[in-house]
Design a protein around this motif. Sequence first.
Motif, short mmCIF file in Angstrom:
data_model
loop_
_atom_site.label_atom_id
_atom_site.label_comp_id
_atom_site.label_asym_id
_atom_site.label_seq_id
_atom_site.Cartn_x
_atom_site.Cartn_y
_atom_site.Cartn_z
N ASN A 39 0.85 -1.19 0.00
CA ASN A 39 0.00 0.00 0.00
C ASN A 39 0.89 1.25 0.00
N PRO A 40 0.70 2.16 -1.00
CA PRO A 40 1.63 3.30 -1.11
C PRO A 40 1.66 4.20 0.12
N LEU A 41 0.53 4.39 0.78
CA LEU A 41 0.56 5.23 1.98
C LEU A 41 1.21 4.46 3.13
N GLY A 42 0.97 3.16 3.14
CA GLY A 42 1.63 2.31 4.14
C GLY A 42 3.14 2.32 3.98
N VAL A 43 3.62 2.50 2.74
CA VAL A 43 5.05 2.53 2.49
C VAL A 43 5.72 3.62 3.33
N VAL A 44 5.05 4.76 3.46
CA VAL A 44 5.63 5.86 4.24
C VAL A 44 5.86 5.41 5.68
N VAL A 45 4.82 4.78 6.24
CA VAL A 45 4.91 4.33 7.63
C VAL A 45 6.01 3.27 7.76
N SER A 46 6.01 2.29 6.86
CA SER A 46 6.97 1.22 7.03
C SER A 46 8.39 1.70 6.72
N ALA A 47 8.54 2.69 5.82
CA ALA A 47 9.89 3.23 5.58
C ALA A 47 10.40 3.93 6.83
N LEU A 48 9.52 4.64 7.53
CA LEU A 48 9.94 5.30 8.78
C LEU A 48 10.35 4.25 9.81
N PHE A 49 9.58 3.17 9.89
CA PHE A 49 9.86 2.09 10.82
C PHE A 49 11.21 1.44 10.51
N VAL A 50 11.40 1.12 9.22
CA VAL A 50 12.64 0.45 8.80
C VAL A 50 13.83 1.39 9.00
N ALA A 51 13.66 2.66 8.63
CA ALA A 51 14.75 3.62 8.82
C ALA A 51 15.09 3.75 10.29
N GLY A 52 14.06 3.76 11.13
CA GLY A 52 14.28 3.85 12.58
C GLY A 52 15.11 2.68 13.08
N ILE A 53 14.81 1.48 12.58
CA ILE A 53 15.58 0.31 13.03
C ILE A 53 17.05 0.46 12.61
N PHE A 54 17.28 0.94 11.39
CA PHE A 54 18.66 1.10 10.93
C PHE A 54 19.40 2.15 11.75
N VAL A 55 18.77 3.31 11.90
CA VAL A 55 19.42 4.39 12.64
C VAL A 55 19.63 3.99 14.09
N SER B 11 24.79 -0.01 18.24
CA SER B 11 26.02 -0.76 17.99
C SER B 11 27.25 -0.03 18.52
N ARG B 12 27.22 1.30 18.42
CA ARG B 12 28.37 2.07 18.90
C ARG B 12 28.51 1.96 20.42
N SER B 13 27.36 1.94 21.13
CA SER B 13 27.47 1.93 22.59
C SER B 13 27.44 0.52 23.17
N ALA B 14 26.60 -0.38 22.61
CA ALA B 14 26.45 -1.69 23.25
C ALA B 14 27.35 -2.75 22.64
N GLY B 15 27.93 -2.47 21.47
CA GLY B 15 28.85 -3.44 20.88
C GLY B 15 28.18 -4.62 20.20
N VAL B 16 26.85 -4.58 20.05
CA VAL B 16 26.19 -5.62 19.27
C VAL B 16 26.25 -5.20 17.80
N PRO B 17 26.73 -6.09 16.90
CA PRO B 17 26.90 -5.67 15.50
C PRO B 17 25.63 -5.07 14.91
N SER B 18 25.78 -4.00 14.12
CA SER B 18 24.60 -3.33 13.58
C SER B 18 23.90 -4.18 12.51
N TYR B 19 24.53 -5.29 12.08
CA TYR B 19 23.85 -6.19 11.14
C TYR B 19 22.57 -6.76 11.74
N ILE B 20 22.41 -6.59 13.06
CA ILE B 20 21.17 -7.05 13.71
C ILE B 20 19.97 -6.40 13.02
N ALA B 21 20.13 -5.17 12.54
CA ALA B 21 19.01 -4.48 11.88
C ALA B 21 18.58 -5.24 10.62
N ASP B 22 19.56 -5.65 9.82
CA ASP B 22 19.23 -6.37 8.58
C ASP B 22 18.55 -7.71 8.88
N ILE B 23 19.05 -8.39 9.93
CA ILE B 23 18.43 -9.67 10.29
C ILE B 23 16.98 -9.43 10.69
#
Lengths: 304, 348
Positions: free
Chosen positions: B291-307, B313-325
């Motif tokens: 759903n195109p309007l849903g894309v906005v919401v899910s892009a924000l969600f996905v971007a939030g997970i990456f950021v 990762s910088r503070s806790a030392g868990v690899p940031s690849y956790i986001a991709d998984i």
Amino acid sequence: MDLIDILLSATFWAAVLRIASPLIFATMGELICERAGVLNLGIEGIMVAGAFAGWIAVYAGLPLWAGVGCAFLTGVMFGLIHGTLTVPFGLSQHVVGIGLTLLATSATYFAYRVALPEVSSPPRIEAFQPTGWPILGSQTVLTWAALATVAITAWVLYRTPLGLALRAVGENPAAVEAQGLPVHGLRMGAVAVGSGLMAVGGSFLTLSAFNSFFFDMVNGRGWICIALVVFGAWMPGRALLGALLFAGFDAFQVRLQQTELGAGLPYQLFLAMPYLLSILALILMSRRAEVPAALMTPYNKGER
Amino acid sequence: MRLEPVEAPTLARRLGYPAAALAATVVVAALLAAVAGGNPAAVLGQIVDGAVGTKFARLETLNRATPLIFTGLAVAVAFRAKLWNIGAEAQLYLGAVATVLIGTQSGLPGPLVIPAMAAGAVIAGAAMLLGPTLLKTKLGVDEVVTTLLLNFVVLLFVGYLLEGPMKDPMGMGWPKSPSLPKEARLPRIVEGLRLHWGFGLALICAFGVWLVQARTTLGFEMRAVGLNARAARFAGMPVNAVLAKTALISGGLAALAGFSEVAGLKGNLTADISPGFGYTGIVVAMLALLNPLGVVVSALFVAGIFVGADSMSRSAGVPSYIADILLATALLFMVLALMLSRFRVVRG
């Protein structure tokens, strides 16, 4: 160096087999999946996971063959995820496959960072050595295993009742069901074993071609194998021929870069050749290929 | 086992399974954090905090979401018509190339150069996807494999451009393009805040795609072709033409991600402007149920997970690849949940 010299040199032909070996394993794996009716786009990620699993097992002290075994089991595990989602649950094979490639790749990189947090460059292992046998002496025993995989795949598919059932399940699953055979079981088995072979193909890179694990080392080889299955018209022998031809072009372009002719062209053009050739192969074969009739069609009992 | 359609799924069923999928993803996140030697609750908290905890984090999330909205829309449009565009990465890069070429070479006056760059990007991306689509409709070549393989080709092509014809002579030898002049840069939405108009354009595009899908004949035809191409053909729809139009829209949208990253954020082109935005767009689109309007919401969600994962990762030392998984797991759980909300699993 002359073009003819390239083709006549022994190192060229040794390189062809070395480049072809991982492709042969993975292409056979994909072929088995597709013959049973399941397109496995997880191949790229499964090869990454296999490359890592084989290497880390050997790095941890296991013998080389146990490393190959670990890679195979890793592939089987991812294959079972793919199979569960696409076979009984009948989810989109495109979406699940891409999702699985993302999952396997990122899980591998995560595992690498967790296992080796401190290293700047990946440690080396003692990889398979050339056999030194009178024939193909510069190859490792894994290359022989790749060639044997083709023979075994062809024999099972065309000479055994299991192979007949596997091919039938990719053509007409309802007929297989009518024979009282388990459609879902056959497909799951094919995806599991096929994925195992893909992972072994990945492990060839870390255990034989190189002696270490690098990010991006699979670099699209999985996608190329999907093209090779189409090029081979879903037949093991022809797919082997395709893999060898492809590897031949690849070995040739590396050597061509060092000639006068090649030095004048951008090196990226040579690096792009494998992908362009795969697309060309797909275009040439698309009209004639006999696609398994039930490829990408989930089977749900009682539905027509 | 077999699957039996549920005649009229209850609201609890339709929402329960997707909610369970998200919950399962959180459980996976906790397990991964524990495997990597972190405290699961603290790691999850740091991800959330890193994504939305400060004003800087929220702006960073919006910036990261911008290209994902474009690629997510590109994938959503194509997948809706069952055109399997896995090549958003390539379309993004060609869009970026066109943007830089027009921005640095055209010599157009200020107010014209930005629209020209956007139009050039759209044309480049649209052409990029039209090729594989025509191969599919004319010759039956599977577009999944061709679009995937072309990603590698285009990335090599960009590498060649950046080391050759498009290389910045003032770049100290780094493979990067010259920078865009000031009038070719997208302005900030609010002066002083690091958020550019690419985000605004992304929202407009999401609304535009929704309008096309919900209110036009083309949108109806795209859905019909996706649901059943044979039936659509019998009904007299020009299936191949619909697929070609879908390709133009989808490729153009993905290319706008490249335009927005170059003109809005980076100011020049390097070979690493996209850390896989094209592939992540698939996850974004699927989580949004196309759903195109849903894309906005899910892009924000996905971007939030990456950021958030980067900061954690910088503070806790868990690899940031956790986001991709997590995103891959969320995708797989979600497609399963959507199926289970419409079908019942029966024995036998």
